[in-house]
Enzyme design. Structure first.
Site, mmCIF file in Angstrom:
data_model
loop_
_atom_site.group_PDB
_atom_site.id
_atom_site.type_symbol
_atom_site.label_atom_id
_atom_site.label_comp_id
_atom_site.label_asym_id
_atom_site.label_seq_id
_atom_site.Cartn_x
_atom_site.Cartn_y
_atom_site.Cartn_z
ATOM 1 N N ASP A 13 47.117 40.123 48.111
ATOM 2 C CA ASP A 13 47.021 38.814 48.824
ATOM 3 C C ASP A 13 47.490 37.784 47.848
ATOM 4 O OD1 ASP A 13 45.389 40.111 50.680
ATOM 5 O OD2 ASP A 13 43.465 39.736 49.459
ATOM 6 N N ALA A 234 46.612 35.561 38.101
ATOM 7 C CA ALA A 234 46.788 36.557 38.921
ATOM 8 C C ALA A 234 45.398 37.006 39.728
ATOM 9 C CB ALA A 234 46.981 37.907 37.760
ATOM 10 N N LYS A 235 45.676 37.887 40.449
ATOM 11 C CA LYS A 235 44.260 38.184 41.268
ATOM 12 C C LYS A 235 43.194 38.794 40.417
ATOM 13 C CE LYS A 235 46.968 40.193 44.228
ATOM 14 N NZ LYS A 235 48.296 39.755 44.070
ATOM 15 N N ARG A 236 43.604 39.487 39.373
ATOM 16 C CA ARG A 236 42.519 39.747 38.420
ATOM 17 C C ARG A 236 41.544 38.636 37.601
ATOM 18 N NH1 ARG A 236 47.321 41.065 35.898
ATOM 19 N NH2 ARG A 236 47.608 39.629 33.974
ATOM 20 N N ASP A 237 42.022 37.462 38.123
ATOM 21 C CA ASP A 237 41.355 36.493 37.413
ATOM 22 C C ASP A 237 40.097 35.960 38.135
ATOM 23 O OD1 ASP A 237 42.927 36.041 35.003
ATOM 24 O OD2 ASP A 237 44.403 35.252 36.370
#
Length: 290
Positions: A13, A234-237
């Site tokens: 995404d 990043a999406k991990r955030d």
């Protein structure tokens, strides 16, 4: 035709920083009477369903594009022709170095870390034959300059390093630098808006464009979006995608326009007031909702 573009990789995404860059690319293209194109850079790291989700998020933001979506995976013929043109002029050579060997090799003075030092540039035919028995060869550009200068609407005149970039990887896949240059030239893209972490890539890409007989585009490298630790978002955030932020009650378009110092409005409404020169020059630090 003149055009701007947004070219995501369908690896997952889009996060709010990607969407911010897409909005800026759309505004710059539409305000300058260019077409706005979407290109999916799917030569690597493709996650099933990611492309559809990305296009849906862009549409939800109010962005429109011209013509069909172009996919790099369907353009091998163009890349092969460009590579053959360069090879026919003696501008391509085989390289057998691993990524680690390149990173650990001493670089030329003032060259940025990771620049290719030319290890395989002048191998003899016997040496190449021996190396082929050890591993498949990548193909590199035999660059004729160490630097190249580009014009950027935000950063002004920028001179950056040029090295012997990979054109085709050892696994046979076309490399990003060749694909993006060929695509922009073929599609009539003369304005490239993207995050400023890619500014250092512009000189080598513009130089490669000139070798292929194309005029380098005008560049607009906009400030990056960072996380609370000052690293690239990043999406991990956390909740940083359109779906997650919307589910948390965040007005995504409103957050993006506010970060640019703009009033909350649709992309179409912003066209009459948008001024690239007035956007913040520092990175946007995004704090996800808790």
């Amino acid at each position: 035709m003149t055009a701007g573009r947004f070219a995501p990789s369908p690896s997952g995404d889009l996060h709010v920083g990607n969407l911010r860059t897409a909005l800026l690319a759309w505004l710059c293209a539409r305000q300058s009477d260019r077409e706005f194109l979407l290109r999916v850079e799917d030569l690597d790291r493709v996650r099933p369903g990611a492309e559809e989700g990305q296009l849906a998020d862009l549409a939800s933001l109010g962005l429109t594009w011209d013509g069909p979506v172009v996919r790099q995976s369907e353009r091998a013929r163009l890349y092969d022709a460009a590579l053959a043109s360069l090879a026919g002029r003696g501008l391509v050579y085989e390289c057998f170095c691993t990524r680690r060997e390149v990173l650990e090799a001493p670089s030329a003075p003032h060259a940025p870390p990771g620049s290719y030092p030319g290890t395989c540039r002048d191998l003899t035919e016997d040496e190449r034959a021996q190396r082929r028995r050890e591993r498949p060869a990548a193909l590199r550009l035999r660059a004729g300059t160490a630097t190249f200068t580009v014009e950027d609407a935000i950063h002004g005149t920028y001179e950056g390093a040029v090295d012997d970039v990979v054109l085709r990887r050892g696994d046979g896949a076309v490399a990003y630098n060749l694909a993006v240059v060929v695509d922009d030239a073929h599609q009539g893209v003369d304005q490239v808006v993207r995050a400023d972490d890619l500014l250092s890539s512009a000189p080598r890409q513009a130089y490669l464009a000139t070798l292929l007989g194309a005029t380098p585009p005008t560049y607009v490298h906009v400030p990056l979006t960072l996380n609370v630790d000052g690293r690239r978002l990043a999406k991990r955030d956390g909740a940083v995608t359109y779906a997650d932020l919307t589910a948390a009650g965040v007005d995504v378009l409103g957050a993006i326009t506010s970060s640019l110092g703009l009033d909350r409005a649709t992309p179409q409404e912003l066209l009459s007031t948008f001024d690239l020169a007035a956007i913040p020059r520092e990175p946007w630090v995004f704090v996800p909702p808790t």
